[in-house]
Design an enzyme around this catalytic site. Structure first.
Site, PDB file in Angstrom:
ATOM      1  N   HIS A 153     -32.200 -18.886 -31.527  1.00  0.00           N
ATOM      2  CA  HIS A 153     -30.868 -18.583 -30.997  1.00  0.00           C
ATOM      3  C   HIS A 153     -30.637 -19.221 -29.637  1.00  0.00           C
ATOM      4  O   HIS A 153     -29.628 -18.963 -28.989  1.00  0.00           O
ATOM      5  CB  HIS A 153     -30.739 -17.054 -30.885  1.00  0.00           C
ATOM      6  CG  HIS A 153     -29.339 -16.553 -30.802  1.00  0.00           C
ATOM      7  ND1 HIS A 153     -28.871 -15.817 -29.735  1.00  0.00           N
ATOM      8  CD2 HIS A 153     -28.295 -16.672 -31.653  1.00  0.00           C
ATOM      9  CE1 HIS A 153     -27.621 -15.493 -29.930  1.00  0.00           C
ATOM     10  NE2 HIS A 153     -27.232 -16.007 -31.083  1.00  0.00           N
ATOM     11  N   LYS A 176     -22.744 -12.828 -22.760  1.00  0.00           N
ATOM     12  CA  LYS A 176     -23.824 -11.845 -22.738  1.00  0.00           C
ATOM     13  C   LYS A 176     -24.331 -11.760 -21.297  1.00  0.00           C
ATOM     14  O   LYS A 176     -25.122 -12.593 -20.854  1.00  0.00           O
ATOM     15  CB  LYS A 176     -24.972 -12.257 -23.657  1.00  0.00           C
ATOM     16  CG  LYS A 176     -24.565 -12.620 -25.101  1.00  0.00           C
ATOM     17  CD  LYS A 176     -24.425 -14.091 -25.249  1.00  0.00           C
ATOM     18  CE  LYS A 176     -24.227 -14.604 -26.660  1.00  0.00           C
ATOM     19  NZ  LYS A 176     -23.815 -13.834 -27.725  1.00  0.00           N
ATOM     20  N   HIS A 224     -17.460 -13.605 -26.005  1.00  0.00           N
ATOM     21  CA  HIS A 224     -18.778 -13.890 -26.577  1.00  0.00           C
ATOM     22  C   HIS A 224     -19.875 -13.886 -25.514  1.00  0.00           C
ATOM     23  O   HIS A 224     -21.039 -14.121 -25.822  1.00  0.00           O
ATOM     24  CB  HIS A 224     -18.721 -15.256 -27.280  1.00  0.00           C
ATOM     25  CG  HIS A 224     -19.943 -15.593 -28.072  1.00  0.00           C
ATOM     26  ND1 HIS A 224     -20.855 -16.557 -27.669  1.00  0.00           N
ATOM     27  CD2 HIS A 224     -20.421 -15.108 -29.250  1.00  0.00           C
ATOM     28  CE1 HIS A 224     -21.817 -16.660 -28.564  1.00  0.00           C
ATOM     29  NE2 HIS A 224     -21.581 -15.794 -29.535  1.00  0.00           N
ATOM     30  N   ASP A 251     -33.430 -34.695 -17.413  1.00  0.00           N
ATOM     31  CA  ASP A 251     -34.402 -35.291 -16.487  1.00  0.00           C
ATOM     32  C   ASP A 251     -35.348 -34.279 -15.848  1.00  0.00           C
ATOM     33  O   ASP A 251     -36.015 -34.589 -14.854  1.00  0.00           O
ATOM     34  CB  ASP A 251     -33.692 -36.077 -15.377  1.00  0.00           C
ATOM     35  CG  ASP A 251     -32.922 -37.274 -15.912  1.00  0.00           C
ATOM     36  OD1 ASP A 251     -33.327 -37.802 -16.963  1.00  0.00           O
ATOM     37  OD2 ASP A 251     -31.919 -37.661 -15.291  1.00  0.00           O
ATOM     38  N   ASP A 278     -26.562  -2.982 -10.000  1.00  0.00           N
ATOM     39  CA  ASP A 278     -26.341  -2.720  -8.587  1.00  0.00           C
ATOM     40  C   ASP A 278     -25.822  -3.980  -7.901  1.00  0.00           C
ATOM     41  O   ASP A 278     -25.031  -4.725  -8.469  1.00  0.00           O
ATOM     42  CB  ASP A 278     -27.627  -2.194  -7.924  1.00  0.00           C
ATOM     43  CG  ASP A 278     -28.120  -0.919  -8.595  1.00  0.00           C
ATOM     44  OD1 ASP A 278     -27.302  -0.246  -9.238  1.00  0.00           O
ATOM     45  OD2 ASP A 278     -29.320  -0.601  -8.485  1.00  0.00           O
ATOM     46  N   LYS A 337     -29.726 -21.747 -26.509  1.00  0.00           N
ATOM     47  CA  LYS A 337     -28.652 -22.700 -26.204  1.00  0.00           C
ATOM     48  C   LYS A 337     -29.024 -23.353 -24.874  1.00  0.00           C
ATOM     49  O   LYS A 337     -28.663 -22.863 -23.800  1.00  0.00           O
ATOM     50  CB  LYS A 337     -27.311 -21.967 -26.127  1.00  0.00           C
ATOM     51  CG  LYS A 337     -26.979 -21.151 -27.386  1.00  0.00           C
ATOM     52  CD  LYS A 337     -25.991 -20.064 -27.079  1.00  0.00           C
ATOM     53  CE  LYS A 337     -25.640 -19.225 -28.290  1.00  0.00           C
ATOM     54  NZ  LYS A 337     -26.763 -18.427 -28.806  1.00  0.00           N
TER      55      LYS A 337
END
Length: 432
Positions: A223, A400, A398, A230, A405, A225
């Protein structure tokens, strides 16, 4: 109607055998499935409907990703002299988190080789257009190599823009590795892949099912991404590659997501994650730049937590629950899906009961209706103890993220419905 006695005997015997096998599988589920809810659901199904449940259990009930960890241990032993200096270089930048986050340090060290490091810089990207523009700009500036890994890459306008950008760099002699998940990228066409390969780009699926005993591990997905350029700049977050992430799906438009650009030792940590996945997929060890380029001006403390089904412990869930337990004043979470396991739900309730401002932001529009509907079952009991639930109404959300705090923020690829299931590899970047 006459029924051949022999046929009837065979059918009766087969029925008894299948039900016995179902009971055996139910016992296996009780002993091995990580959650009590999952164990109960599987055991009831396997006993009641064994003809259907047994093959589903073979595919969806596996809790171990066999071969991945063993493969990495063997390559580490074989290339110890090459790999050990890499960790030695990164350890130079390892630091203890602030005092108010000190309890996270042992947990971070238990789950990763390199935990909190200094000398990092992080920049938030808050939608597809901003993220894609930044990615394409960094791809165009690559001098040596590009590591490109996404759960979903679509053969559409956005996907082709990235394809052309990568091909343009390949023509300049830049080494490029392109890693995708077979299920997440099921719409990726063969001509798309062949076009990349024809220009010298190394392309590979994650190859989840390779190895003995792994042929049915279809539910274990990669999953991640990630984009690394470099060994100096890295991207990680919620966005895949496709037109919908630019808001071109009318039903889900506009698309709200969060990605992050990183500099510093965290880049090497993300790169290490890619190198491991690439070795699993291809059995080839990449030669990349491991020299750490720190950002003295920003000098943020950050932590990369790569987790997945190869973990011996549910690292992502344990760390997430610990973050919730650390909250003293406020705990804000945004997730596109919300089907928490019992431990996470209990931690959220306890945080609210001790006076923490707990807010959970969820999308108002579903992209997966079943998961969307499941989340409603938690609302009444959560609102009763003061947890605030909000719906994002301007399109589909979408992202996450988690904010604890004034001390810690996390951006990653993990969904709240994945914390227990560990269906895909999750990546969280924590900035202290």
């Amino acid at each position: 109607m006459l029924v051949n006695a022999g046929v009837l005997a065979v059918f009766s015997t087969a029925t008894v055998v299948v039900h016995v096998v179902g009971v055996a599988h139910a016992a296996h589920a009780v002993m091995n499935v990580r959650s009590s809810q999952g164990a109960i659901a599987w055991s009831i199904s396997l006993i009641t409907f064994p003809w259907l449940a047994i093959p589903l259990y073979w595919i969806l009930g596996r809790t171990k990703f066999h071969g991945y960890a063993e493969t990495l241990r063997s390559v580490y032993a074989e290339h110890y002299k090459l790999i050990e200096p890499i960790y030695s270089e990164l350890i130079k930048f390892q630091v203890a988190p602030p005092d108010n986050l000190a309890e996270l340090q042992p947990l971070a060290e238990a789950f990763t080789e390199i935990s909190f490091t200094s000398g990092n810089a992080a920049e938030l990207l808050i939608d597809g257009q901003q993220t894609y523009e930044a990615m394409l700009k960094k791809i165009a500036s690559a001098r040596n190599y590009i590591l490109f890994q996404f759960y979903t890459v679509n053969d559409d306008q956005a996907g082709n823009e990235f394809k052309e950008a990568l091909i343009a760099k390949a023509k300049q002699g830049i080494n490029i590795c392109f890693l995708y998940d077979e299920i997440g990228s099921k719409k990726l066409s063969r001509p798309y892949i062949e076009s990349l390969q024809q220009h010298g780009i190394a392309v590979s699926a994650f190859n989840t099912t390779q190895g003995q005993g792994n042929r049915l591990q279809y539910n274990f997905r990669n999953h991640r991404k990630i984009l690394v350029v470099d060994g100096e700049i890295a991207f990680v977050g919620g966005l895949n590659i496709g037109d919908e992430y630019l808001g071109k799906n009318p039903r889900l438009s506009p698309w709200r997501d969060t990605h992050i650009i990183l500099e510093g030792p965290t880049v090497q940590s993300l790169q290490n994650s890619f190198v491991r996945d690439w070795y699993w997929a291809t059995r080839k060890l990449l030669e990349v730049n491991w020299e750490v380029k720190i950002n003295q001006e920003t000098n943020q403390t950050a932590f990369i937590l790569p987790t997945g089904p190869a973990d011996s412990l549910p690292a992502c869930k344990l760390f997430f629950v610990e973050l919730i337990n650390q909250a003293q004043t406020h705990l804000w979470i945004a997730s596109p899906y919300f089907v928490p396991d019992e431990a996470t739900l209990s931690a959220l309730k306890l945080a609210a009961m001790r006076g923490v401002d707990v807010r959970i932001l969820l999308p108002n529009r579903p992209d997966h209706l079943f998961v969307y509907l499941c989340s409603f079952s938690y609302y009444t009991e959560m609102e009763r103890i003061g947890i605030k639930l909000y719906r994002y109404k301007n399109g589909f959300m979408h992202q996450k993220i988690i904010v604890v705090d004034e001390n810690l923020a996390g951006v990653g690829t993990i969904n709240l419905e994945d914390v227990l299931k560990v269906r895909g590899y999750c990546k969280k970047t924590h900035k202290a």
